[in-house]
Design a protein around this motif. Structure first.
Motif, PDB file in Angstrom:
ATOM      1  N   ASP A 291       0.799  -1.239   0.000  1.00 22.51           N
ATOM      2  CA  ASP A 291       0.000   0.000   0.000  1.00 22.51           C
ATOM      3  C   ASP A 291       0.834   1.293   0.000  1.00 22.51           C
ATOM      4  O   ASP A 291       0.275   2.383   0.049  1.00 22.51           O
ATOM      5  N   GLN A 292       2.158   1.141  -0.012  1.00 24.30           N
ATOM      6  CA  GLN A 292       2.986   2.353  -0.055  1.00 24.30           C
ATOM      7  C   GLN A 292       2.830   3.013  -1.418  1.00 24.30           C
ATOM      8  O   GLN A 292       2.842   2.338  -2.440  1.00 24.30           O
ATOM      9  N   LYS A 293       2.668   4.312  -1.410  1.00 25.41           N
ATOM     10  CA  LYS A 293       2.576   5.012  -2.705  1.00 25.41           C
ATOM     11  C   LYS A 293       3.955   5.483  -3.117  1.00 25.41           C
ATOM     12  O   LYS A 293       4.761   5.890  -2.276  1.00 25.41           O
ATOM     13  N   VAL A 294       4.192   5.432  -4.405  1.00 27.06           N
ATOM     14  CA  VAL A 294       5.508   5.769  -4.916  1.00 27.06           C
ATOM     15  C   VAL A 294       5.348   6.864  -5.951  1.00 27.06           C
ATOM     16  O   VAL A 294       4.413   6.831  -6.763  1.00 27.06           O
ATOM     17  N   LYS A 295       6.266   7.818  -5.923  1.00 23.90           N
ATOM     18  CA  LYS A 295       6.204   8.890  -6.915  1.00 23.90           C
ATOM     19  C   LYS A 295       6.793   8.393  -8.236  1.00 23.90           C
ATOM     20  O   LYS A 295       7.871   7.795  -8.242  1.00 23.90           O
ATOM     21  N   VAL A 296       6.069   8.588  -9.317  1.00 19.64           N
ATOM     22  CA  VAL A 296       6.618   8.243 -10.640  1.00 19.64           C
ATOM     23  C   VAL A 296       6.497   9.465 -11.554  1.00 19.64           C
ATOM     24  O   VAL A 296       5.579  10.264 -11.416  1.00 19.64           O
ATOM     25  N   THR A 297       7.443   9.555 -12.462  1.00 17.54           N
ATOM     26  CA  THR A 297       7.442  10.661 -13.417  1.00 17.54           C
ATOM     27  C   THR A 297       7.580  10.086 -14.815  1.00 17.54           C
ATOM     28  O   THR A 297       8.455   9.251 -15.048  1.00 17.54           O
ATOM     29  N   PHE A 298       6.709  10.485 -15.696  1.00 16.61           N
ATOM     30  CA  PHE A 298       6.842  10.092 -17.114  1.00 16.61           C
ATOM     31  C   PHE A 298       6.770  11.350 -17.952  1.00 16.61           C
ATOM     32  O   PHE A 298       6.248  12.365 -17.512  1.00 16.61           O
ATOM     33  N   LYS A 299       7.213  11.192 -19.198  1.00 17.29           N
ATOM     34  CA  LYS A 299       6.904  12.229 -20.170  1.00 17.29           C
ATOM     35  C   LYS A 299       5.835  11.599 -21.063  1.00 17.29           C
ATOM     36  O   LYS A 299       6.113  10.616 -21.756  1.00 17.29           O
ATOM     37  N   VAL A 300       4.610  12.114 -20.996  1.00 20.78           N
ATOM     38  CA  VAL A 300       3.551  11.552 -21.836  1.00 20.78           C
ATOM     39  C   VAL A 300       3.251  12.544 -22.948  1.00 20.78           C
ATOM     40  O   VAL A 300       2.926  13.706 -22.679  1.00 20.78           O
ATOM     41  N   ASN A 301       3.396  12.096 -24.171  1.00 22.71           N
ATOM     42  CA  ASN A 301       3.159  12.949 -25.348  1.00 22.71           C
ATOM     43  C   ASN A 301       3.925  14.273 -25.232  1.00 22.71           C
ATOM     44  O   ASN A 301       3.391  15.351 -25.522  1.00 22.71           O
ATOM     45  N   GLY A 302       5.165  14.164 -24.718  1.00 20.99           N
ATOM     46  CA  GLY A 302       6.051  15.325 -24.668  1.00 20.99           C
ATOM     47  C   GLY A 302       5.911  16.180 -23.414  1.00 20.99           C
ATOM     48  O   GLY A 302       6.648  17.132 -23.236  1.00 20.99           O
ATOM     49  N   LYS A 303       4.955  15.848 -22.536  1.00 21.37           N
ATOM     50  CA  LYS A 303       4.769  16.670 -21.324  1.00 21.37           C
ATOM     51  C   LYS A 303       5.131  15.863 -20.083  1.00 21.37           C
ATOM     52  O   LYS A 303       4.709  14.715 -19.946  1.00 21.37           O
ATOM     53  N   GLU A 304       5.884  16.517 -19.162  1.00 19.13           N
ATOM     54  CA  GLU A 304       6.209  15.859 -17.882  1.00 19.13           C
ATOM     55  C   GLU A 304       4.936  15.623 -17.077  1.00 19.13           C
ATOM     56  O   GLU A 304       4.125  16.541 -16.939  1.00 19.13           O
TER      57      GLU A 304
ATOM     58  N   GLU B 299       3.715  13.925 -13.304  1.00 15.39           N
ATOM     59  CA  GLU B 299       4.157  13.306 -12.051  1.00 15.39           C
ATOM     60  C   GLU B 299       2.931  12.824 -11.301  1.00 15.39           C
ATOM     61  O   GLU B 299       1.920  13.532 -11.253  1.00 15.39           O
ATOM     62  N   THR B 300       3.018  11.623 -10.736  1.00 17.57           N
ATOM     63  CA  THR B 300       1.871  11.125  -9.980  1.00 17.57           C
ATOM     64  C   THR B 300       2.345  10.139  -8.918  1.00 17.57           C
ATOM     65  O   THR B 300       3.510   9.730  -8.925  1.00 17.57           O
ATOM     66  N   GLU B 301       1.448   9.787  -7.997  1.00 13.24           N
ATOM     67  CA  GLU B 301       1.798   8.806  -6.966  1.00 13.24           C
ATOM     68  C   GLU B 301       0.978   7.557  -7.183  1.00 13.24           C
ATOM     69  O   GLU B 301      -0.233   7.640  -7.380  1.00 13.24           O
ATOM     70  N   VAL B 302       1.645   6.395  -7.162  1.00 16.31           N
ATOM     71  CA  VAL B 302       0.926   5.153  -7.455  1.00 16.31           C
ATOM     72  C   VAL B 302       1.323   4.066  -6.460  1.00 16.31           C
ATOM     73  O   VAL B 302       2.422   4.088  -5.910  1.00 16.31           O
ATOM     74  N   GLU B 303       0.421   3.118  -6.266  1.00 13.41           N
ATOM     75  CA  GLU B 303       0.810   1.909  -5.550  1.00 13.41           C
ATOM     76  C   GLU B 303       1.642   1.065  -6.509  1.00 13.41           C
ATOM     77  O   GLU B 303       1.364   1.054  -7.714  1.00 13.41           O
ATOM     78  N   PRO B 304       2.629   0.334  -6.000  1.00 15.82           N
ATOM     79  CA  PRO B 304       3.512  -0.431  -6.872  1.00 15.82           C
ATOM     80  C   PRO B 304       2.779  -1.464  -7.730  1.00 15.82           C
ATOM     81  O   PRO B 304       3.243  -1.821  -8.804  1.00 15.82           O
ATOM     82  N   ARG B 305       1.617  -1.944  -7.268  1.00 16.78           N
ATOM     83  CA  ARG B 305       0.906  -2.974  -8.039  1.00 16.78           C
ATOM     84  C   ARG B 305       0.076  -2.389  -9.186  1.00 16.78           C
ATOM     85  O   ARG B 305      -0.516  -3.123  -9.965  1.00 16.78           O
ATOM     86  N   ARG B 306       0.023  -1.072  -9.242  1.00  9.21           N
ATOM     87  CA  ARG B 306      -0.881  -0.410 -10.203  1.00  9.21           C
ATOM     88  C   ARG B 306      -0.351  -0.581 -11.633  1.00  9.21           C
ATOM     89  O   ARG B 306       0.824  -0.312 -11.921  1.00  9.21           O
ATOM     90  N   LEU B 307      -1.232  -1.000 -12.521  1.00 13.72           N
ATOM     91  CA  LEU B 307      -0.822  -1.206 -13.919  1.00 13.72           C
ATOM     92  C   LEU B 307      -0.742   0.121 -14.660  1.00 13.72           C
ATOM     93  O   LEU B 307      -1.560   1.026 -14.438  1.00 13.72           O
ATOM     94  N   LEU B 308       0.216   0.189 -15.588  1.00 15.65           N
ATOM     95  CA  LEU B 308       0.403   1.424 -16.344  1.00 15.65           C
ATOM     96  C   LEU B 308      -0.884   1.843 -17.058  1.00 15.65           C
ATOM     97  O   LEU B 308      -1.223   3.018 -17.119  1.00 15.65           O
TER      98      LEU B 308
END
Ligand code: FES
Ligand code: FES
Length: 170
Positions: free
Chosen positions: A7-20, A22-31
């Motif tokens: 249940d720990q949330k983890v910060k992830v950062t992607f560039k989606v369609n050229g834009k940064e 940032e969000t917090e997700v549980e490790p089990r969460r599917l992309l």
């Protein structure tokens, strides 16, 4: 190896369609779910066993089924979804060809099918019919019978080759 608490949330950062993004997700969460929650609802879910390809996106230039990847695994990656293909309202040649050749009906498989086609034509700019069929074999469609999808990809391939400088054409 990273170890996460349940249940720990983890910060992830992607560039989606050229834009940064940032969000917090549980490790089990599917992309796929994370992308949809972020508003990229063109990314669809058509199965729960990685067969249908409705969830296909490009991750660092490669086509991936986003239902079979954890969002944490995609941390720091560049992602392109169907929403990022058109530029300033101008359709990508693959999108245009799907329209011209009637390569969709319900449209549910279409975002994934188009992303897979974009990747396929980057890998192989002049595919044979057999190579096209093989190249989209991870993407299922209930409506079209595939024939018009194959025609659309052939048309897009020609257009993309013509758009290339002469010395790069195959
Ligand atoms: S939702 Fe079917 S392969 Fe991803
Ligand atoms: S257009 Fe309906 S599933 Fe492909």
């Amino acid at each position: 190896m990273k170890v996460y608490e349940k249940d720990q949330k983890v910060k992830v950062t992607f560039k989606v369609n050229g834009k940064e993004v940032e969000t917090e997700v549980e490790p089990r969460r599917l992309l796929v779910h994370v992308l949809r929650d972020l508003g990229f609802t063109g990314v669809h879910i058509g199965c729960d066993t990685s067969n249908c390809g409705a969830c296909t996106v490009l991750l660092n230039g490669k086509s991936v089924k986003s239902c079979t990847l954890l969002a944490v695994e995609a941390d720091n990656s560049e992602i392109t979804t169907i929403e990022g293909l058109a530029k300033d309202g101008k359709l990508h040649p693959v999108q245009e060809a799907f329209w011209d050749k009637h390569a969709l009906q319900c449209g549910y498989c279409t975002p994934g099918m188009i992303m897979q086609s974009v990747w396929l034509l980057k890998e192989n700019p002049n595919p044979t019919e057999e190579e096209i069929r093989e190249g989209i074999s991870g993407n299922l469609c209930r409506c079209t019978g595939y024939q018009n999808i194959v025609e659309a990809i052939k048309t897009a391939a020609e257009k993309l080759r013509l758009d290339q400088p002469l010395y790069q054409r195959q």
